[in-house]
Design an enzyme around this catalytic site. Structure first.
Site, PDB file in Angstrom:
ATOM      1  N   THR A  13       0.820  -1.210   0.000  1.00 56.27           N
ATOM      2  CA  THR A  13       0.000   0.000   0.000  1.00 56.27           C
ATOM      3  C   THR A  13       0.855   1.262   0.000  1.00 56.27           C
ATOM      4  OG1 THR A  13      -0.159   0.100   2.419  1.00 56.27           O
ATOM      5  CG2 THR A  13      -1.821  -1.206   1.268  1.00 56.27           C
ATOM      6  N   ASP A  14       0.191   2.376  -0.278  1.00 56.34           N
ATOM      7  CA  ASP A  14       0.856   3.672  -0.229  1.00 56.34           C
ATOM      8  C   ASP A  14       0.606   4.333   1.130  1.00 56.34           C
ATOM      9  OD1 ASP A  14      -1.770   4.657  -0.304  1.00 56.34           O
ATOM     10  OD2 ASP A  14      -1.642   5.266  -2.406  1.00 56.34           O
ATOM     11  N   GLY A  15       0.907   5.611   1.250  1.00 53.61           N
ATOM     12  CA  GLY A  15       0.748   6.321   2.518  1.00 53.61           C
ATOM     13  C   GLY A  15      -0.681   6.430   3.000  1.00 53.61           C
ATOM     14  N   MET A  16      -1.645   6.201   2.104  1.00 57.12           N
ATOM     15  CA  MET A  16      -3.057   6.254   2.495  1.00 57.12           C
ATOM     16  C   MET A  16      -3.624   4.853   2.738  1.00 57.12           C
ATOM     17  SD  MET A  16      -4.341   9.247  -0.089  1.00 57.12           S
ATOM     18  CE  MET A  16      -3.733   8.384  -1.539  1.00 57.12           C
TER      19      MET A  16
END
Length: 138
Positions: A13-16
């Site tokens: 996943t990314d930062g969100m």
């Protein structure tokens, strides 16, 4: 149809905490390899024979985002199978909500690893896979 179940890892996943788009190609590959295994087509055995199985076409459509720790069902359909290539379609669905997250397809060919030329597999190597995937083409 073959259903492959997996949980989204944090590193995907990314930062969100949304799955990075490139990971769906990995999900397709995991599901495809398990489908082939179920159909008695052993990729390691093929590689030992000098045959590799590259993707020559891929298409992905993103409908909704998958998130960290979500359980995904990757529904995999073998739409075309012959001695030279396989065409798969995929639907990535949230197990909890049933929402369709991503769709896609891939085209694979059997290729001689030394020459890069397309090779044809003996029909008997594909018998179980053809039987397993019959409903995917009806």
């Amino acid at each position: 149809m073959f259903i492959y179940k997996r949980r989204v890892k944090f590193y995907e996943t990314d930062g969100m905490q949304v799955v990075h788009h490139a990971n769906y190609l990995r999900y397709f590959e995991e599901a495809r390899v398990e489908y082939l295994r179920e159909g008695k087509l052993d990729l390691t055995e093929l590689m030992d024979e000098g045959i590799v199985f590259p993707i020559v076409e891929v298409d992905v459509k993103y409908h909704q985002s998958a998130r960290y720790d979500e359980v995904l069902l990757i529904k995999t359909y073998l739409r075309k199978v012959d001695r030279a290539r396989l065409v798969f379609e995929y639907e990535v669905v949230s197990e909890k909500s049933g929402a369709l997250l991503t769709t896609g397809h891939t085209v694979n060919t059997y290729t001689d690893m030394h020459t890069g030329r397309i090779v044809r597999l003996p029909k008997e190597k594909l018998t179980a896979l053809i039987d397993l995937s019959k409903g995917d083409r009806e």
